[in-house]
Design a protein around this motif. Structure first.
Motif, PDB file in Angstrom:
ATOM      1  N   ASP A 313       0.832  -1.196   0.000  1.00 52.52           N
ATOM      2  CA  ASP A 313       0.000   0.000   0.000  1.00 52.52           C
ATOM      3  C   ASP A 313       0.869   1.248   0.000  1.00 52.52           C
ATOM      4  O   ASP A 313       1.864   1.331   0.710  1.00 52.52           O
ATOM      5  N   VAL A 314       0.452   2.237  -0.791  1.00 51.14           N
ATOM      6  CA  VAL A 314       1.154   3.511  -0.892  1.00 51.14           C
ATOM      7  C   VAL A 314       0.224   4.596  -0.368  1.00 51.14           C
ATOM      8  O   VAL A 314      -0.963   4.597  -0.686  1.00 51.14           O
ATOM      9  N   PRO A 315       0.727   5.526   0.464  1.00 51.52           N
ATOM     10  CA  PRO A 315      -0.139   6.602   0.978  1.00 51.52           C
ATOM     11  C   PRO A 315      -0.836   7.355  -0.142  1.00 51.52           C
ATOM     12  O   PRO A 315      -0.264   7.577  -1.215  1.00 51.52           O
ATOM     13  N   ARG A 316      -2.076   7.750   0.124  1.00 52.24           N
ATOM     14  CA  ARG A 316      -2.889   8.393  -0.899  1.00 52.24           C
ATOM     15  C   ARG A 316      -2.265   9.691  -1.394  1.00 52.24           C
ATOM     16  O   ARG A 316      -2.316   9.998  -2.582  1.00 52.24           O
ATOM     17  N   ASP A 317      -1.660  10.487  -0.481  1.00 50.42           N
ATOM     18  CA  ASP A 317      -1.086  11.753  -0.922  1.00 50.42           C
ATOM     19  C   ASP A 317       0.097  11.533  -1.861  1.00 50.42           C
ATOM     20  O   ASP A 317       0.333  12.341  -2.776  1.00 50.42           O
ATOM     21  N   VAL A 318       0.831  10.433  -1.661  1.00 48.47           N
ATOM     22  CA  VAL A 318       1.947  10.121  -2.555  1.00 48.47           C
ATOM     23  C   VAL A 318       1.408   9.758  -3.944  1.00 48.47           C
ATOM     24  O   VAL A 318       1.970  10.165  -4.970  1.00 48.47           O
ATOM     25  N   CYS A 319       0.327   8.993  -3.984  1.00 48.82           N
ATOM     26  CA  CYS A 319      -0.284   8.642  -5.272  1.00 48.82           C
ATOM     27  C   CYS A 319      -0.780   9.887  -5.999  1.00 48.82           C
ATOM     28  O   CYS A 319      -0.605  10.024  -7.217  1.00 48.82           O
ATOM     29  N   GLU A 320      -1.394  10.805  -5.248  1.00 51.64           N
ATOM     30  CA  GLU A 320      -1.903  12.029  -5.877  1.00 51.64           C
ATOM     31  C   GLU A 320      -0.755  12.854  -6.452  1.00 51.64           C
ATOM     32  O   GLU A 320      -0.862  13.416  -7.553  1.00 51.64           O
ATOM     33  N   GLU A 321       0.369  12.918  -5.709  1.00 54.84           N
ATOM     34  CA  GLU A 321       1.525  13.671  -6.212  1.00 54.84           C
ATOM     35  C   GLU A 321       2.083  13.022  -7.481  1.00 54.84           C
ATOM     36  O   GLU A 321       2.450  13.714  -8.438  1.00 54.84           O
ATOM     37  N   ALA A 322       2.140  11.684  -7.489  1.00 55.10           N
ATOM     38  CA  ALA A 322       2.638  10.982  -8.674  1.00 55.10           C
ATOM     39  C   ALA A 322       1.727  11.218  -9.873  1.00 55.10           C
ATOM     40  O   ALA A 322       2.204  11.395 -10.996  1.00 55.10           O
ATOM     41  N   ARG A 323       0.428  11.251  -9.642  1.00 58.53           N
ATOM     42  CA  ARG A 323      -0.508  11.478 -10.752  1.00 58.53           C
ATOM     43  C   ARG A 323      -0.427  12.916 -11.255  1.00 58.53           C
ATOM     44  O   ARG A 323      -0.505  13.165 -12.459  1.00 58.53           O
ATOM     45  N   ASP A 324      -0.217  13.879 -10.334  1.00 58.40           N
ATOM     46  CA  ASP A 324      -0.158  15.283 -10.743  1.00 58.40           C
ATOM     47  C   ASP A 324       1.138  15.608 -11.472  1.00 58.40           C
ATOM     48  O   ASP A 324       1.137  16.385 -12.431  1.00 58.40           O
ATOM     49  N   THR A 325       2.262  15.039 -11.011  1.00 59.10           N
ATOM     50  CA  THR A 325       3.565  15.372 -11.591  1.00 59.10           C
ATOM     51  C   THR A 325       3.925  14.494 -12.776  1.00 59.10           C
ATOM     52  O   THR A 325       4.740  14.893 -13.613  1.00 59.10           O
ATOM     53  N   GLY A 326       3.358  13.297 -12.854  1.00 65.34           N
ATOM     54  CA  GLY A 326       3.732  12.375 -13.912  1.00 65.34           C
ATOM     55  C   GLY A 326       5.084  11.724 -13.691  1.00 65.34           C
ATOM     56  O   GLY A 326       5.604  11.050 -14.589  1.00 65.34           O
ATOM     57  N   ARG A 327       5.685  11.906 -12.510  1.00 60.81           N
ATOM     58  CA  ARG A 327       6.992  11.324 -12.202  1.00 60.81           C
ATOM     59  C   ARG A 327       6.866  10.356 -11.033  1.00 60.81           C
ATOM     60  O   ARG A 327       5.869  10.329 -10.312  1.00 60.81           O
ATOM     61  N   CYS A 328       7.917   9.560 -10.857  1.00 60.90           N
ATOM     62  CA  CYS A 328       7.946   8.607  -9.749  1.00 60.90           C
ATOM     63  C   CYS A 328       8.150   9.362  -8.438  1.00 60.90           C
ATOM     64  O   CYS A 328       9.012  10.245  -8.340  1.00 60.90           O
ATOM     65  N   VAL A 329       7.367   9.018  -7.427  1.00 63.55           N
ATOM     66  CA  VAL A 329       7.458   9.648  -6.101  1.00 63.55           C
ATOM     67  C   VAL A 329       7.722   8.552  -5.082  1.00 63.55           C
ATOM     68  O   VAL A 329       7.066   7.508  -5.093  1.00 63.55           O
ATOM     69  N   SER A 330       8.700   8.795  -4.187  1.00 60.77           N
ATOM     70  CA  SER A 330       9.083   7.792  -3.189  1.00 60.77           C
ATOM     71  C   SER A 330       8.918   8.365  -1.793  1.00 60.77           C
ATOM     72  O   SER A 330       9.061   9.573  -1.574  1.00 60.77           O
ATOM     73  N   THR A 331       8.627   7.492  -0.859  1.00 58.32           N
ATOM     74  CA  THR A 331       8.512   7.878   0.545  1.00 58.32           C
ATOM     75  C   THR A 331       8.898   6.686   1.404  1.00 58.32           C
ATOM     76  O   THR A 331       8.767   5.530   0.976  1.00 58.32           O
ATOM     77  N   GLN A 332       9.391   6.961   2.611  1.00 56.44           N
ATOM     78  CA  GLN A 332       9.748   5.897   3.545  1.00 56.44           C
ATOM     79  C   GLN A 332       8.756   5.900   4.691  1.00 56.44           C
ATOM     80  O   GLN A 332       8.513   6.933   5.323  1.00 56.44           O
ATOM     81  N   GLY A 333       8.165   4.749   4.944  1.00 57.68           N
ATOM     82  CA  GLY A 333       7.182   4.633   5.997  1.00 57.68           C
ATOM     83  C   GLY A 333       7.802   4.368   7.348  1.00 57.68           C
ATOM     84  O   GLY A 333       9.018   4.162   7.489  1.00 57.68           O
TER      85      GLY A 333
END
Length: 643
Positions: A313-333
């Motif tokens: 599972d990926v946090p929803r805000d990270v998914c939204e950022e990836a969809r808005d920017t069109g680039r890969c977004v990474s985060t550490q849980g």
């Protein structure tokens, strides 16, 4: 006057004294020559030892150590010019103050400044009292701490350029002899050559190291490019050979060593693959929230704790950022896992997400691989949608052709058979009504269900419609309702009817039956038109004449009275029976006074006869009123054009 003649004894004594002086002079000369020979021998030995060194720091410390021993001073130190022109102490021998060993002299000051400017040796017997030197107050504070008194400085020359100075110092006042200065200068010349060689050697080593690093970087980049090209080729091959999201996810797992998840535009999991995963259904559907250790792709030999430790599972805000920017977004849980997600958005349209979860942080090459894989995934989705759209268009055309009155052309039959549809066996028609969803949304959910049953689905006259073969019409209506209710998530009416005669007539009956069912208060069920046969007079256009005669015989006088006088006797009678003859509730429902209601009821009695409330008359009247109400509900909708 002639000198008195010397005696033999006096003559002998004079000769002896002269010989002694000559002997002393010869001894001193021999000693001087021996000392110079030792000094020169020490000088050349030291020079040879310096040339054998390679490290700059090692050469610096060796120079001051040998200089200290060679000149015999209390201490020696070496300063080099830095980028700002300051003489900075780089090495020392015999010093006792740590602050002195890090001293720094501004340009043009002190004895060192004189040596650098002149390019020649210079010395003072008492540095503190030397008046001809511009003193630096900071350096002068270090002089008494070290006890510096006499100071000799010689330049370190590389060609015509001074790179620093070598100093010999004593803690007592004394002059420096010419031989000492010459010897120290000669040693400084060798030291400068050795130091310059060490610098060149270090620069060569640094350049070689940089060249090796650049070569390794190039090798790594070539390896990365070859790896990326191989992955791209494998992904493209998987797509072109009919592979699905699971195949792409498995390829990424093998290269990225993490949990790879593919989700569609509705956030449903299309495929999930784990490291060391076993082979399975590439397009296995996984309900959201399914624990990893119960998923079929978890290898059987993996411990349950380890399987549970494979998040996707990926946090929803990270998914939204990836969809808005069109680039890969990474985060550490908080669990230590790095989650990287990239949106699948070919042509700017959002199709879903591709994500990676693993312990190691993603490297740039991994990010590029994920982004490129998302592009390939987009190509896969576009190809899939194009195929589905073409197939749906063909099936929709077949549905429209079948619903028309004209018989099918043999080529059309062949086209249907090529898709597994035998048009001669399509004997059940289904109409779906879902006001909370558009017809195209309902059709999109209906089409895979029609494919499962070798039928056809599409939009006909604005209604989601399906043709199929079934032995039990009521069962197929309930089954389709259950499936559509789950996928649409809202109430939906599904009505099926056995086709008898023209398909267009079956469509008219079924869709009018939908209106009758909704008028009866039902909005979420699956049923056959036969279950509502008692209301056939209201929705069967072929029986409209029968309905007209029944209504004219039963409530015709009321309808005519209301038409001519704009009254509401029909509505009053309908409300009266709906409230089981309760006068108070009927009056409230009609928003009239009780006396007004009584007058209307008397008028109905005068028109229909005083026995209109008797059981037999009331039953006939209630049925007529209900059929009239249902006909009005059906007729007020869009006119039927299907026959």
């Amino acid at each position: 006057m002639n000198p008195p003649p010397q005696s033999s004894a006096e003559s002998s004594t004079a000769r002896t004294g002269s010989d002694a002086a000559d002997a002393t002079a010869e001894g001193e000369l021999a000693a001087y020559r021996l000392r110079r020979e030792r000094e020169l021998n020490s000088l050349y030995t030291t020079a040879r030892s310096l040339t054998a060194l390679g490290e700059v720091d090692e050469v610096l410390h060796s120079i001051v150590r040998h200089a200290h021993e060679l000149i015999g001073s209390d201490f020696a130190y070496l300063s080099l010019l830095d980028a700002e022109g300051y003489l900075t102490v780089r090495a020392s021998a015999g010093t006792i103050s740590s602050e002195f060993s890090s001293g720094r002299m501004p340009p043009g000051t002190g004895l060192g400044g004189r040596v650098i400017e002149s390019g020649a040796p210079f010395w003072v017997s008492n540095y503190r009292k030397a008046q001809g030197l511009p003193h630096d107050p900071v350096f002068d504070l270090l002089v008494p701490r070290e006890g510096l008194m006499a100071l000799l400085g010689v330049p370190l020359m590389v060609g015509e350029r001074a790179i620093g100075a070598l100093f010999a110092a004593d803690r007592t006042e004394r002059p420096f002899e010419k031989d000492e200065v010459a010897l120290f200068s000669a040693f400084a010349g060798h030291a400068a050559v050795a130091l310059n060689n060490a610098r060149l050697y270090e620069e060569s080593r640094v350049s070689l190291r940089r060249l090796e690093d650049a070569y390794r970087t190039i090798e790594d980049q070539v390896t990365t490019m070859e790896r990326a090209a191989a992955v791209h080729e494998a992904l493209t091959h998987a797509v072109l050979t009919g592979g699905g999201p699971g195949d792409i996810a498995q390829l990424l797992v093998e290269h990225l060593r993490g949990t790879v998840t593919v989700r569609d535009r509705d956030d449903e999991v299309l495929a999930i693959r784990f490291p060391r995963g076993r082979d399975g259904d590439a397009d296995q559907k996984v309900p959201p929230g399914t624990p990893a250790d119960t998923h079929p792709d978890v290898p059987p030999d993996m411990p349950r704790d380890a399987a549970r430790d494979m998040p996707s599972d990926v946090p929803r805000d990270v998914c939204e950022e990836a969809r808005d920017t069109g680039r890969c977004v990474s985060t550490q849980g908080a669990d230590g896992y790095f989650r990287s997600v990239v949106a699948v958005r070919p042509g700017g349209n959002h199709f879903g997400f591709l994500s990676l979860a693993r312990r190691a942080a993603p490297e740039p090459a991994d990010v590029r691989m994920l982004e490129r894989s998302a592009q390939i995934m987009g190509l896969l989705f576009l190809m899939r949608d194009a195929r589905a759209e073409a197939e749906e268009r063909v099936r929709g055309e077949l549905l429209m052709e079948l619903m028309s009155r004209s018989p099918l052309h043999p080529a059309q039959r062949d086209r249907a058979l090529a898709r597994g549809v035998d048009v001669d066996h399509l004997d059940v028609l289904v109409v779906v009504d879902c006001p909370e969803r558009t017809a195209s949304e309902v059709v999109r959910q209906l089409k895979p269900l029609s494919t499962e049953r070798a039928g056809l689905a599409g939009e006909y006259l604005g209604r989601p419609t399906m043709l199929l073969h079934a032995d039990d019409v009521e069962d197929v209506a309930r089954t389709l309702h259950r499936r559509l209710r789950r996928t649409l998530g809202v109430p939906v009416l599904v009505v099926a009817d056995r086709i008898a005669g023209e398909r267009s007539r079956a469509f008219t009956l079924t869709q009018r039956c939908v209106k009758v069912i909704r008028s009866l208060g039902e909005n979420d069920r699956g049923a056959s038109a036969q279950q509502y046969g008692m209301y056939a007079l209201a929705f069967d256009p072929d029986r409209s004449g029968d309905l007209d005669r029944f209504l004219a015989d039963s409530i015709g006088t009321l309808l005519e009275y209301d038409r001519r006088r704009s009254t509401g006797l029909v509505a009053t009678a309908t409300a009266y029976f709906a409230h089981s003859g309760n006068l108070s509730r009927t009056a409230r429902a009609l928003h009239v006074h009780l006396n007004t209601l009584l007058k209307r009821l008397d008028r109905i009695g005068s028109l229909l006869g005083e026995d209109w409330r008797s059981p037999d008359s009331a039953l006939r009247l209630q049925l007529a009123l209900r059929l009239h109400e249902l006909r009005a509900a059906v007729d007020e909708s869009a006119p039927d054009t299907g026959g």
